[in-house]
Write an enzyme that holds these catalytic residues in place. Structure first.
Site, PDB file in Angstrom:
ATOM      1  N   GLU A 163      54.282  46.441  27.767  1.00 14.87           N
ATOM      2  CA  GLU A 163      53.798  45.556  27.599  1.00 14.87           C
ATOM      3  C   GLU A 163      52.811  45.706  28.676  1.00 14.87           C
ATOM      4  O   GLU A 163      52.926  46.032  29.882  1.00 14.87           O
ATOM      5  CB  GLU A 163      54.477  44.566  27.714  1.00 14.87           C
ATOM      6  N   ASP A 213      49.730  44.162  30.848  1.00 13.74           N
ATOM      7  CA  ASP A 213      49.522  42.165  30.355  1.00 13.74           C
ATOM      8  C   ASP A 213      48.627  41.684  31.710  1.00 13.74           C
ATOM      9  O   ASP A 213      48.674  41.989  33.399  1.00 13.74           O
ATOM     10  CB  ASP A 213      50.624  41.400  31.333  1.00 13.74           C
ATOM     11  N   GLU A 219      47.338  38.235  33.042  1.00 13.00           N
ATOM     12  CA  GLU A 219      47.084  36.583  33.356  1.00 13.00           C
ATOM     13  C   GLU A 219      45.678  36.151  33.993  1.00 13.00           C
ATOM     14  O   GLU A 219      46.155  36.847  35.445  1.00 13.00           O
ATOM     15  CB  GLU A 219      48.039  36.108  33.408  1.00 13.00           C
TER      16      GLU A 219
END
Length: 276
Positions: A104, A106, A108
């Protein structure tokens, strides 16, 4: 299957509105490229497939997933984050494979009070292991092609590298007021709901994986010959300078320097790259 030894599997860049950038070349509509996964009518495809919006209210948020899975490539998406007082909200934008040993990459985007910068929280998982967080204040990202993070291939010292598992692109908007803004001290102001993030210009220049086969397996030589600078094995001198500038001026957390979290010694990749 094509095999590239690039420093990062996907080129991940940030720019404002905000844009996040991650190879058959495609510039279709959201109807063609994206599946709405949850949120009911809080996720909408508008303007003949050229605009996608996700909304969050007190009951629920929303999310989508790419129809294709990718092995290597560059993916472009213009993302307009929740404007104004976005405290407590998280707009997630990430690539992920499936299963307990997933890979992953990522991003955010943690909301904040009006006038304060967003925080972008980044993490990388390899073979199901993450805990590689770095955070940056987002006020700098006004110039395209600015790298903010590099994850080197250190398989030679036993650190897994995310290069073999095809990943889908995901994005979602959800409530995380218990931790997202100043560690949960600032809560979501629900009088401002619904909160909305908007997406445009989804473009891919990527190796698409289907049934275990890559679209680049027969065309890797053509890809390498094309003007795909992201395939370079490492950042050039200018790229390194930009990366170091970002780290000096806008990084607010680095797991590789968190002594309270790793009292027994930093992870091996931190020591190998001199990041600790």
């Amino acid at each position: 299957m094509a095999s590239f030894s690039s420093t990062t599997v996907f080129l991940l860049l940030i720019s404002l509105n905000v844009s996040a950038f991650f190879i058959a070349v495609s510039a279709g509509t959201f109807y063609e490229d994206i599946d709405i996964k949850w949120g009911d009518d809080r996720a909408k495809i508008l303007e003949n497939g050229q605009l996608l919006t996700l909304s969050l209210d007190r009951a629920c948020g929303a999310g989508f997933q790419s129809k294709n899975e990718f092995l290597f490539g560059r993916i472009e998406m213009q993302l307009k984050l929740v404007p104004g007082n976005s405290a407590g909200t998280v707009t997630a934008f990430y690539l992920s494979s499936q299963g307990p040993t997933h890979d992953e990459i990522d991003f955010e985007f943690l909301g904040n009070l009006s006038g304060d910068p967003y925080t972008v929280h980044t993490n990388i998982y390899t073979q199901g292991k993450g805990e590689r967080e770095q955070q940056f204040h987002l006020c700098l990202f006004s110039v395209d092609e600015t790298p903010i993070r590099e994850f080197k291939n250190l398989e030679s010292i036993g650190i897994p590298y995310p290069k073999n598992q095809a990943m889908s692109l995901y994005s979602s908007l959800w409530d995380a007021e218990d931790w997202a803004t100043r560690g949960g001290l600032i809560k979501t102001d629900w009088s401002q709901a619904p909160f909305t993030a908007s997406y445009r210009n989804f473009n891919t220049n990527a190796c698409i994986s289907s049934a275990g086969k890559s679209s680049c397996s027969l065309a890797s030589s053509a890809l390498m010959a094309a003007d795909n600078s992201w395939l370079a094995p490492e950042l050039d001198t200018r790229g390194v300078e930009k990366l170091m500038w970002v780290r000096r001026n806008y990084m607010i957390y680095n797991y590789c320097t968190d002594t309270s979290r790793f009292p027994g010694g930093f992870p091996a990749e931190c020591q190998a790259t001199g990041d600790s």
